[in-house]
Design an enzyme around this catalytic site. Structure first.
Site, PDB file in Angstrom:
ATOM      1  N   ARG A   1       0.818  -1.204   0.000  1.00  0.00           N
ATOM      2  CA  ARG A   1       0.000   0.000   0.000  1.00  0.00           C
ATOM      3  C   ARG A   1       0.857   1.262   0.000  1.00  0.00           C
ATOM      4  O   ARG A   1       0.519   2.263  -0.615  1.00  0.00           O
ATOM      5  CB  ARG A   1      -0.954  -0.001   1.198  1.00  0.00           C
ATOM      6  CG  ARG A   1      -1.890   1.208   1.204  1.00  0.00           C
ATOM      7  CD  ARG A   1      -2.913   1.153   2.321  1.00  0.00           C
ATOM      8  NE  ARG A   1      -3.978   0.212   2.013  1.00  0.00           N
ATOM      9  CZ  ARG A   1      -4.238  -0.880   2.702  1.00  0.00           C
ATOM     10  NH1 ARG A   1      -3.493  -1.194   3.744  1.00  0.00           N
ATOM     11  NH2 ARG A   1      -5.236  -1.673   2.371  1.00  0.00           N
ATOM     12  N   ALA A   2       1.988   1.218   0.705  1.00  0.00           N
ATOM     13  CA  ALA A   2       2.861   2.394   0.760  1.00  0.00           C
ATOM     14  C   ALA A   2       3.372   2.764  -0.625  1.00  0.00           C
ATOM     15  O   ALA A   2       3.440   3.959  -0.983  1.00  0.00           O
ATOM     16  CB  ALA A   2       4.028   2.138   1.705  1.00  0.00           C
TER      17      ALA A   2
END
Length: 709
Positions: free
Chosen positions: A275-276
């Protein structure tokens, strides 16, 4: 006040304003979590942002804000035909901390759904916030299941409502902004990860900047409309820039070099999951559009990392969010700069401050400091003086060995005695679960059994208030005997309101875990305080994971002290524990009386949250403190009072050595709970001894269960 504070008049807070504007340009960035102390213009900046968003075109009469050119095919108010619509300002919807699940996602009229087969749906706050801003103040105090629903909707762009086979779906795309004060408790790492960006804010310590905050705030309060008018030109410029950046965003090119920089940065900081990487890519693209470019540069990747990674770097609950900028530069320096294409000169960034204007007028739309709003300008940090403001420990001094009980001591020893400097805690470990007996009705958590809104269904009852969880079988069973009398002619049941039954569910609740820690000389003399702190820290970690409130009472010298009032901030408890000095005599009875007083007050404040008392001591009592009398008798009497109150307790026995007096066991018997050694507290060695904190005296436990029921 009806006139909002201008966004461009907020003083300082560069990162906060930039993060909000990036989400205004591209809500796909994933929202902003704003962390900071009270009085730092967090709420003011968020509320002011709504005035910068362009107006939205909506289908007339649609409660779900469908766009006329592309209406939602699944809209509960649809179907809508494409065509011209009306325009309205973008909304900013606030989610109260105490909101219910139905208020957030909406509610179905169960009676009409069963009797008429229609989806009579009342929209919730997620529908109101569609194509606008959803603002959650004190998001860390929101119930976990509400945060899960909120973040799921933000990630999917839609809200789903399911009630016994009846399903409603509607679009819910919004800019999510949460604010929080870390002193009041942290969000779980899984939930932190769901916010796209995070920003740390703090009040400036520069007098000139604080003066500017006060000047603007007073000017706004004296004449809100006039103050807003003076900043209208700057507001218009930023609003136009948001529109331009939105139009440019689809043309921005995210090259392979920028993608490698993003991947290397996330890998270098050992960020879990992907997700980062995705958030950084979206943020860097939006930064380029905000700067008026169609190519993502290294500077965009760096800024994206500073906004998207700090809250994803935590390895345990007590780690403070942050990012090593030197390491970030070292990673990015391994890649050559992206060759910029011919771009127009970017306009000045409202996220940066020009030279301060001493008059604080609109010529300086981004003046110094960080506040200026009616609820955030110039907030002064709390000053010392209370028990929460721990003073630095004294210089190390040799702690006296425990004197025999009743032996005279010097006034210095009676008042606290020579104390040792605070020692570091030993490595924490996984503890066995401690729980309160009986069935409670407290806040949702993961410790003790309780009636909750979520969990396994255990029965049915008549609803008290609005029906939220229908028990279908019980409802049909209640309605079936009356069908002939109600003139039933068709196949469907004739359902009345009195037939509806609410499902009762059993799950887990969070408790108030109050630690009573012996900090006397007997603990320090045998070098046990490091192990004791390690054990308490382990229990604090367990409390964090189980969503408990925690408090800390310490006793040493001649008195007991409330080192930390009950709070949701386990971080604050760990900080107080780290600074805890030791030395002096052992007023164990005073510590128990102090704990009883704290629990009495908390019972009035939060009656549904049941307490669990954890006493960490070797059981010695060598001082009666201000109460006077025999220390051992005072201790036994105080413990029996707590047992009579129905307080579930456990004693962590810190006594060590070949010869043991067994005083902690006697204390546990008076409290009506078990005693466990420091070694026995470990999950792999406790062997189920304290799976439930069973009281030896059945009357208090029965009383507690009956009262909770």
């Amino acid at each position: 006040m009806s006139t909002p504070y201008p966004f461009t008049a907020v003083v300082g807070q560069t990162d906060l304003r930039l993060a909000l504007l990036l989400n205004a340009v591209s809500p796909a960035v994933g929202g902003v979590l704003v962390r900071g102390e009270k009085g730092t213009a967090k709420s003011t900046a968020v509320r002011a942002l709504s005035t910068l968003l362009p107006q939205v075109d909506v289908v007339p009469g649609c409660r779900f804000s469908c766009a006329p050119v592309a209406p939602d095919p699944d809209c509960p108010d649809g179907p809508h035909e494409a065509g011209p619509g009306g325009a309205r300002p973008a909304r900013m919807v606030e989610l109260p901390v105490g909101a219910s699940e139905d208020r957030l996602v909406g509610a179905l009229d169960i009676e009409r759904a069963l009797a008429e087969g229609v989806k009579a749906f009342e929209p919730g706050l997620l529908a109101d916030a569609h194509r606008g801003i959803l603002y959650v103040d004190e998001v860390n105090l929101l119930h976990d299941h509400l945060i899960d629903l909120l973040l799921d909707a933000a990630a999917m762009g839609a809200s789903y409502v399911e009630r016994e086979g009846v399903s409603v779906r509607h679009a819910a795309r919004f800019l999510l902004v949460g604010t929080m004060n870390p002193e009041e408790g942290e969000l779980r790492p899984q939930l932190l990860d769901r916010f796209g960006l995070t920003v740390e804010v703090a009040a400036s310590r520069e007098p000139a900047q604080r003066v500017e905050v006060v000047r603007r705030r007073l000017a706004y309060e004296d004449d809100p409309a006039g103050f807003a008018a003076r900043w209208s030109g700057d507001e218009h410029e930023v609003r136009a820039r948001v529109v331009a950046a939105r139009a440019l965003l689809p043309q921005v090119r995210l090259g392979d070099n920028a993608l490698l920089q993003i991947a290397a940065t996330c890998a270098g900081f050992e960020v879990d999951g992907m997700r980062a990487d995705i958030v950084m890519a979206r943020t860097a693209t939006t930064l380029a559009a905000w700067a008026g470019r169609t190519t993502v540069l290294k500077e965009d990747v760096r800024q994206a990392a500073l906004l998207a990674l700090p809250h994803r770097r935590r390895r345990n609950p007590f780690d403070a969010p942050g990012l090593d900028e030197d390491k970030l530069d070292e990673i990015l320096d391994q890649f050559p700069d992206e060759e910029p294409q011919d771009e127009p000169d970017p306009e000045p960034d409202p996220g940066t401050d020009p030279e301060p204007d001493p008059d604080g007028g609109p010529e300086n739309p981004q003046g110094p400091d960080d506040g200026g709003g009616p609820d955030g300008g110039g907030g002064v940090p709390p000053q010392g003086g209370g028990p929460q403001d721990a003073q630095p420990p004294a210089e190390p001094a040799e702690a006296p060995a425990d004197a025999p009980e009743g032996a005279p001591q010097s006034p210095a020893q009676e008042a606290g005695g020579p104390e040792q400097a605070a020692v570091r805690a030993a490595e924490p470990f996984r503890t066995k679960m401690l729980s309160v007996p009986g069935l409670g009705e407290g806040a949702a958590g993961r410790r003790s059994r309780a009636r909750t809104a979520h969990g396994r269904t255990t029965g049915a009852q008549r609803p008290r208030g609005q029906l939220t969880k229908l028990h279908l079988a019980a409802t049909v069973h209640a309605a079936a005997p009356h069908q002939k009398a109600r003139g039933r002619a068709g196949r469907g049941l004739v359902i009345r309101k009195d037939d509806l039954r609410q499902a009762t569910r059993e799950g887990r609740e969070g408790n108030l875990v109050l630690f009573v820690v012996d900090a006397s000389g007997s603990m320090a003399a045998r070098q046990r305080m490091s192990a004791v702190k390690g054990a308490v820290l382990s229990l604090l970690l367990d409390a964090y994971q189980r969503r408990d409130k925690v408090g800390l009472v310490t006793f040493r010298g001649a008195a007991a002290e409330l080192a930390l009032p009950p709070t949701s901030s386990v971080d604050a408890a760990a900080s107080r524990l780290e600074k805890l000095p030791t030395g002096g005599r052992t007023p164990l009875g005073s510590g128990l009386l102090k704990a009883r007083e704290v629990l009495r007050i908390e019972r009035l404040r939060d009656p549904s949250r049941r307490p669990l008392l954890v006493v960490v001591t070797d059981g010695r009592a060598t001082s009666a403190g201000a109460v006077g009398g025999d220390p051992r008798e005072l201790t036994a009497r105080s413990a029996r009072l707590l047992a009579a109150d129905g307080v579930a307790s456990v004693v962590v026995d810190c006594e060590s050595g070949p010869v043991r007096l067994g005083l902690a066991g006697a204390l546990a018997a008076d409290l009506g709970g078990p005693a466990v050694t420091l070694d026995g507290l470990r999950a792999d060695s406790l062997a189920g001894l304290v799976k439930d904190v069973r009281t030896a005296v059945t009357t208090p436990a029965t009383h507690t269960t009956r009262r909770a029921a």
